[in-house]
Design an enzyme around this catalytic site. Structure first.
Site, PDB file in Angstrom:
ATOM      1  N   LEU A 207      21.389  32.002 -39.875  1.00 27.60           N
ATOM      2  CA  LEU A 207      21.448  31.693 -38.450  1.00 27.60           C
ATOM      3  C   LEU A 207      20.888  30.296 -38.237  1.00 27.60           C
ATOM      4  O   LEU A 207      19.755  30.012 -38.641  1.00 27.60           O
ATOM      5  CB  LEU A 207      20.645  32.698 -37.632  1.00 27.60           C
ATOM      6  CG  LEU A 207      20.603  32.455 -36.116  1.00 27.60           C
ATOM      7  CD1 LEU A 207      21.988  32.630 -35.501  1.00 27.60           C
ATOM      8  CD2 LEU A 207      19.590  33.379 -35.433  1.00 27.60           C
ATOM      9  N   ASP A 208      21.673  29.423 -37.605  1.00 28.37           N
ATOM     10  CA  ASP A 208      21.254  28.053 -37.306  1.00 28.37           C
ATOM     11  C   ASP A 208      21.049  27.950 -35.795  1.00 28.37           C
ATOM     12  O   ASP A 208      22.015  27.892 -35.030  1.00 28.37           O
ATOM     13  CB  ASP A 208      22.326  27.068 -37.793  1.00 28.37           C
ATOM     14  CG  ASP A 208      21.931  25.613 -37.597  1.00 28.37           C
ATOM     15  OD1 ASP A 208      20.845  25.351 -37.058  1.00 28.37           O
ATOM     16  OD2 ASP A 208      22.732  24.733 -37.984  1.00 28.37           O
ATOM     17  N   GLY A 212      23.747  21.913 -33.141  1.00 33.92           N
ATOM     18  CA  GLY A 212      24.289  20.580 -32.900  1.00 33.92           C
ATOM     19  C   GLY A 212      25.778  20.500 -33.141  1.00 33.92           C
ATOM     20  O   GLY A 212      26.549  21.363 -32.712  1.00 33.92           O
ATOM     21  N   TRP A 213      26.192  19.459 -33.851  1.00 32.07           N
ATOM     22  CA  TRP A 213      27.608  19.271 -34.154  1.00 32.07           C
ATOM     23  C   TRP A 213      28.026  19.971 -35.446  1.00 32.07           C
ATOM     24  O   TRP A 213      29.105  19.735 -35.958  1.00 32.07           O
ATOM     25  CB  TRP A 213      27.944  17.780 -34.216  1.00 32.07           C
ATOM     26  CG  TRP A 213      27.917  17.130 -32.863  1.00 32.07           C
ATOM     27  CD1 TRP A 213      28.950  17.070 -31.968  1.00 32.07           C
ATOM     28  CD2 TRP A 213      26.828  16.448 -32.255  1.00 32.07           C
ATOM     29  NE1 TRP A 213      28.559  16.401 -30.832  1.00 32.07           N
ATOM     30  CE2 TRP A 213      27.253  16.012 -30.980  1.00 32.07           C
ATOM     31  CE3 TRP A 213      25.511  16.173 -32.653  1.00 32.07           C
ATOM     32  CZ2 TRP A 213      26.430  15.310 -30.115  1.00 32.07           C
ATOM     33  CZ3 TRP A 213      24.687  15.482 -31.788  1.00 32.07           C
ATOM     34  CH2 TRP A 213      25.145  15.057 -30.541  1.00 32.07           C
ATOM     35  N   LEU A 233      23.865  25.557 -26.856  1.00 35.48           N
ATOM     36  CA  LEU A 233      24.195  25.748 -25.446  1.00 35.48           C
ATOM     37  C   LEU A 233      25.064  24.614 -24.922  1.00 35.48           C
ATOM     38  O   LEU A 233      25.382  24.577 -23.738  1.00 35.48           O
ATOM     39  CB  LEU A 233      22.907  25.843 -24.618  1.00 35.48           C
ATOM     40  CG  LEU A 233      21.996  27.034 -24.930  1.00 35.48           C
ATOM     41  CD1 LEU A 233      20.764  27.010 -24.031  1.00 35.48           C
ATOM     42  CD2 LEU A 233      22.743  28.342 -24.770  1.00 35.48           C
ATOM     43  N   SER A 234      25.462  23.714 -25.809  1.00 38.48           N
ATOM     44  CA  SER A 234      26.270  22.562 -25.416  1.00 38.48           C
ATOM     45  C   SER A 234      27.754  22.842 -25.630  1.00 38.48           C
ATOM     46  O   SER A 234      28.198  23.064 -26.758  1.00 38.48           O
ATOM     47  CB  SER A 234      25.863  21.324 -26.217  1.00 38.48           C
ATOM     48  OG  SER A 234      26.818  20.292 -26.074  1.00 38.48           O
ATOM     49  N   GLU A 236      30.138  20.685 -25.364  1.00 41.17           N
ATOM     50  CA  GLU A 236      30.671  19.556 -26.121  1.00 41.17           C
ATOM     51  C   GLU A 236      30.403  19.727 -27.617  1.00 41.17           C
ATOM     52  O   GLU A 236      31.289  19.507 -28.451  1.00 41.17           O
ATOM     53  CB  GLU A 236      30.033  18.257 -25.617  1.00 41.17           C
ATOM     54  CG  GLU A 236      30.618  16.991 -26.188  1.00 41.17           C
ATOM     55  CD  GLU A 236      31.866  16.515 -25.466  1.00 41.17           C
ATOM     56  OE1 GLU A 236      32.527  15.602 -26.007  1.00 41.17           O
ATOM     57  OE2 GLU A 236      32.176  17.040 -24.385  1.00 41.17           O
ATOM     58  N   CYS A 394      10.862   5.682 -28.333  1.00 37.29           N
ATOM     59  CA  CYS A 394      10.592   6.804 -29.238  1.00 37.29           C
ATOM     60  C   CYS A 394      10.203   6.303 -30.626  1.00 37.29           C
ATOM     61  O   CYS A 394       9.300   6.865 -31.269  1.00 37.29           O
ATOM     62  CB  CYS A 394      11.805   7.727 -29.314  1.00 37.29           C
ATOM     63  SG  CYS A 394      12.053   8.729 -27.831  1.00 37.29           S
TER      64      CYS A 394
END
Length: 433
Positions: A207-208, A212-213, A233-234, A236, A394
């Site tokens: 499970l990741d 992300g992409w 939850l994205s 895109e 950052c």
């Protein structure tokens, strides 16, 4: 003492050419107070400020980096005193702070050379007190709010991220064993390092959380024969990850779902979360680790990779919170481990990566700068300034401040991983654990 061309205790020449007594001039008091702060703050290089009243100030011992800025808004000195991070970021975005010599990186390097002086300033202390007072509201992320927070940052054009990320779209700290790696090399080594800690074997269910992409999930499937479920939850990111999996012929081994981790019902041999824990919020720590404990099989292993702070308390930066990561919270290692232990899991390994993210962000900044015109065409000038400030501030927070990255390995059983951590290097070198 200030190195300003006119002493703060004397009169100064205004833009209109009039000489006034400094202590009675409108705005002078806040500029004088800002100068006092900067005298303590600037410990390296040289900072020159042309203020909105026609005065020029010099700070620092000299040498490099040397940077000169002009403040064009008469209210800006007071704003910089009251909320330095928010005011500085917005002034750069809006153009009321103009860099006339040097670079944004030079400016932020000089201004973060003494973090103790920043932390001791009245404005920062007041902002932190207010943040602590409103902590639950600022950092509480139920499922509905988490969807909105993720959409704010990740549901913008994937084309933007392609301008500065590596070919595999790894949007988290890379791994620089020597410090001389390219971005793509360091991101590949990061994935390899994480895989070694997870002791992956063919056929394992992984499970990741915060996939992300999809680059890490596809690495686990392709290189280690794992079957991976990625959660994001994205919208895109999910669309892009599914497309990449299809193009790589991995759709049968990886699945990407738009689902909150708290809604996960499956059971997994391995659980990994890279760069997602920062979005949980302090009030969500127990739910996060309880979920890991619940979905992990009895002999399973989990790894959490996250940004943290070595400050006494976790928190978030006002500008980052407003413009980049709403709801974000950077935890301390101590409060994170305490929450993990409350879930009943063993902490089986901890590694702290200090300057790795500084180097990652530097390379991201350089790539973004090279493609800035494309980004401006996708969005606008103010967005580009916002993104430049985000990446650079950052970097300096990792290089000069208190931020770092930690990797925590967790297990339900104390014997789920080898007795010493020597196996990590062996697995990375292609040997058996």
């Amino acid at each position: 003492m200030s190195n300003s061309e006119t002493s703060p205790d004397e009169g100064f020449e205004r833009e209109a050419g009039q000489i006034e007594t400094g202590r009675f001039a409108p705005g002078w008091a806040t500029m004088w107070l800002l100068a006092k702060l900067l005298r303590r703050l600037v410990q390296n290089g040289r900072l020159t400020i042309c203020d909105p009243f026609g005065e020029t100030w010099h700070f620092g011992p000299g040498g490099e980096p040397a940077v000169s800025v002009r403040l064009t808004d008469r209210g800006l000195p007071a704003q910089l005193l009251a909320n330095p991070s928010l005011a500085l970021g917005e002034a750069y975005m809006d153009g009321t702070l103009r860099i006339e010599a040097g670079s944004l990186r030079d400016l932020l390097s000089v201004c973060t050379s003494d973090m103790d002086a920043i932390d001791a300033s009245p404005g920062v202390r007041l902002v932190r007190w207010l943040d602590a007072f409103m902590a639950r509201k600022l950092h509480h992320n139920p499922i509905s709010r988490s969807h909105a927070n993720v959409a704010h940052h990740y549901d913008i054009s994937t084309e933007l991220y392609d301008l500065f990320l590596d070919a595999n779209r790894q949007y988290s700290c890379a791994y620089f064993p020597t410090g001389n790696e390219t971005l793509d090399e360091a991101q590949a080594l990061k994935k390899k390092h994480i895989a070694a800690k997870l002791l992956l074997r063919p056929g394992m269910e992984v499970l990741d959380i915060g996939s992300g992409w999809g680059g890490l999930a596809m690495e686990f499937a392709q290189q280690h024969g794992a079957r991976v479920t990625g959660l994001s939850l994205s919208t895109e990111q999910i669309a892009a990850a599914r497309d990449s999996a299809a193009q790589s012929g991995l759709s049968g081994q990886v699945a990407f779902e738009k689902r909150d981790y708290r809604e996960e019902l499956g059971q997994y041999d391995r659980v990994v979360s890279v760069g997602m824990f920062e979005h949980v919020g302090r009030s969500g720590f127990d739910a996060f680790f309880t979920t890991l404990q619940r979905v992990l099989k009895p002999d399973g292993v989990a790894l959490v990779h996250a940004i943290g702070t070595m400050a006494p308390k976790g928190g978030s930066d006002p500008w980052i919170r407003k413009y980049i990561f709403p709801g974000g919270y950077l935890p301390t290692l101590s409060e994170t481990i305490a929450a993990a232990e409350r879930s009943g899991m063993w902490v089986t390994d901890v590694e702290v990566l200090r300057l790795h993210y500084a180097e990652t962000l530097r390379q991201w900044s350089e790539r973004f700068a090279a493609e800035r015109e494309t980004a401006r065409m996708l969005y606008d000038e103010r967005f580009c300034r916002m993104w430049e400030f985000y990446l650079t501030v950052c970097e300096m927070a990792f290089r000069n401040g208190r931020l770092m990255v930690f990797q925590i390995q967790l297990a339900k059983r104390r014997d789920a991983v080898p007795l010493t951590r020597d196996y990590i290097a062996k697995v990375e070198a292609g040997e058996s654990a």
